[in-house]
Design a protein around this motif. Structure first.
Motif, short mmCIF file in Angstrom:
data_model
loop_
_atom_site.label_atom_id
_atom_site.label_comp_id
_atom_site.label_asym_id
_atom_site.label_seq_id
_atom_site.Cartn_x
_atom_site.Cartn_y
_atom_site.Cartn_z
N ASP A 147 101.37 29.72 62.95
CA ASP A 147 101.60 31.14 62.64
C ASP A 147 102.13 31.28 61.22
O ASP A 147 101.73 32.18 60.47
CB ASP A 147 102.61 31.74 63.62
CG ASP A 147 102.06 31.89 65.04
OD1 ASP A 147 100.82 31.88 65.19
OD2 ASP A 147 102.87 32.03 65.98
N ALA A 188 99.29 30.33 58.74
CA ALA A 188 98.27 31.39 58.70
C ALA A 188 98.68 32.50 57.74
O ALA A 188 97.85 33.07 57.02
CB ALA A 188 98.05 31.94 60.10
N LYS A 189 99.97 32.80 57.71
CA LYS A 189 100.48 33.85 56.83
C LYS A 189 100.26 33.47 55.36
O LYS A 189 99.83 34.31 54.56
CB LYS A 189 101.96 34.06 57.10
CG LYS A 189 102.65 35.06 56.20
CD LYS A 189 104.14 35.14 56.50
CE LYS A 189 104.84 33.83 56.18
NZ LYS A 189 106.31 33.91 56.35
N ASP A 230 96.41 33.52 54.67
CA ASP A 230 95.74 34.78 54.97
C ASP A 230 94.57 34.58 55.94
O ASP A 230 93.47 35.08 55.74
CB ASP A 230 95.24 35.44 53.67
CG ASP A 230 94.87 36.90 53.89
OD1 ASP A 230 95.39 37.52 54.83
OD2 ASP A 230 94.04 37.42 53.12
N VAL A 231 94.84 33.82 57.00
CA VAL A 231 93.86 33.61 58.07
C VAL A 231 94.58 33.83 59.39
O VAL A 231 95.79 34.05 59.43
CB VAL A 231 93.25 32.18 58.03
CG1 VAL A 231 92.49 31.97 56.72
CG2 VAL A 231 94.34 31.12 58.21
N SER A 232 93.83 33.79 60.49
CA SER A 232 94.45 33.91 61.80
C SER A 232 95.11 32.59 62.18
O SER A 232 94.80 31.53 61.62
CB SER A 232 93.41 34.28 62.86
OG SER A 232 92.54 33.19 63.11
N SER A 233 96.02 32.64 63.13
CA SER A 233 96.69 31.43 63.59
C SER A 233 95.69 30.45 64.19
O SER A 233 95.81 29.23 63.99
CB SER A 233 97.76 31.79 64.62
OG SER A 233 98.47 30.63 65.03
N ASP A 234 94.70 30.96 64.90
CA ASP A 234 93.68 30.08 65.47
C ASP A 234 92.87 29.40 64.38
O ASP A 234 92.51 28.21 64.51
CB ASP A 234 92.75 30.88 66.39
CG ASP A 234 93.41 31.25 67.71
OD1 ASP A 234 94.45 30.64 68.05
OD2 ASP A 234 92.89 32.16 68.40
N GLU A 235 92.57 30.13 63.31
CA GLU A 235 91.83 29.53 62.19
C GLU A 235 92.66 28.45 61.52
O GLU A 235 92.14 27.38 61.16
CB GLU A 235 91.44 30.61 61.18
CG GLU A 235 90.32 31.52 61.63
CD GLU A 235 90.05 32.65 60.65
OE1 GLU A 235 88.85 32.92 60.38
OE2 GLU A 235 91.03 33.26 60.15
#
Length: 320
Positions: free
Chosen positions: A254, A257-258, A261-266
């Motif tokens: 998490d 990802a921040k 600038d992607v999703s946590s899954d990515e």
């Protein structure tokens, strides 16, 4: 080593460079350390250490400044703008070859790309040999160029057999997906995005050339024995342990990802495409036969043969 472009505005680039490596105050007993980097999944332990306060807990007032490529990070290090550079091994070698008095020293290996970097081709191209005469987007004289040269060699070609367009790896990924290039050397998430969107396929990746893309931490030679390095390494290793712990891995993704600038899954998916190392692994990696020692020798020879550098860089010159 990769890395989603998140250029900080110029005001961020200028933050407090004058304080590099200086004690903020005797009362606070903290040392201000500035790191240059370009955003990439391999920096997950660093991002985690920042947000979880591990640097602060170890007496480090930590500041991260992002640049568009590893070469720029090394330039910032050599010009005394930053204390540490998170950069690719080949960028450190190029910078060392251009500097005097062995100014760059590699202090640890952060990660090794294991599929996070690759070459995308249009769906109607079927082999590396078919790239002859094609237009390829690549960051020239950077890690992506090195990966391309390794791939072209395997296809019986050289970079003179293709039309190179000099652009950042992120821009190459975007341009390829938009249909403006025959091929592109880029990194995640552009590799997955291109394949998922049907824009093309990946024909070669860093997993096909183990040890070809390694990210390291480098300092100027005068800081090789700096007292703050031990505290810095502790904070980094705490970030790595947090990211690798099953109980806290999701929180680390998490956080990462921040920054990317992607999703946590990515972020989690990308995390699986790199091998991450503790600073405690350094001696094994740097000894004769280790990936770091071999990488310095192989990359230096390769770039010397290609006339990208004019002076050989040996492991003894650049490793601590």
């Amino acid at each position: 080593m990769k890395k989603i472009l998140l250029l900080f505005i110029s005001s961020l680039t200028a933050i407090s460079f004058a304080g590099c490596g200086k004690t903020v105050s005797d009362e606070e007993s903290t040392t201000k350390i500035t790191m240059a980097a370009n955003p990439f999944i391999g920096a997950a332990p660093i991002y985690t250490a920042i947000d979880k306060g591990f640097f602060k807990e170890n007496g480090i007032d930590f500041n991260l400044v992002n640049f568009d490529d590893s070469g720029a990070s090394c330039t910032a290090l050599l010009s005394d703008q930053v204390d540490v550079a998170y950069c690719t091994l080949d960028s450190a070698i190029i910078s060392e070859s251009q500097s005097e008095d062995n100014k760059i020293k590699i202090i640890s290996v952060v990660d090794e790309s294991d599929g996070a970097d690759g070459i995308l081709i249009k769906n109607d191209i079927n082999s590396l040999a078919d790239l002859k005469g094609k237009t390829v987007g690549v960051s020239i004289n950077q890690t992506s160029h090195y990966l391309l040269l390794k791939a072209l060699e395997r296809g019986g070609l050289s970079d003179s057999d293709v039309n190179l367009v000099n652009m950042s790896s992120s821009d190459a990924g975007v341009s390829f997906i938009s249909g403006n290039l025959d091929a592109a050397v880029t990194w995640e998430p552009y590799l997955s995005n291109a394949v998922n969107e049907g824009a093309g396929k990946m024909i070669f990746s860093s997993s096909d050339a183990p040890g070809s893309i390694v990210d390291v931490l480098a300092v100027r030679s005068e800081n090789i024995d700096a007292e703050w390095l031990e505290a810095f390494n502790r904070a980094y290793n705490e970030g790595l342990a947090f990211a690798n712990d099953n109980n806290t891995h999701k929180e680390a993704m998490d956080i990462t990802a921040k920054y990317l600038d992607v999703s946590s899954d990515e972020a989690d998916s990308m995390y699986k495409t790199v091998k991450l190392y503790s600073t405690d692994n350094y001696n094994d990696l740097a000894k004769e036969g280790g990936i770091l020692n071999c990488g310095v020798s192989d990359i230096s020879k390769f770039y010397l043969d290609k006339k990208i550098i004019t002076m050989d860089v040996t492991p003894s010159e650049i490793l601590k």
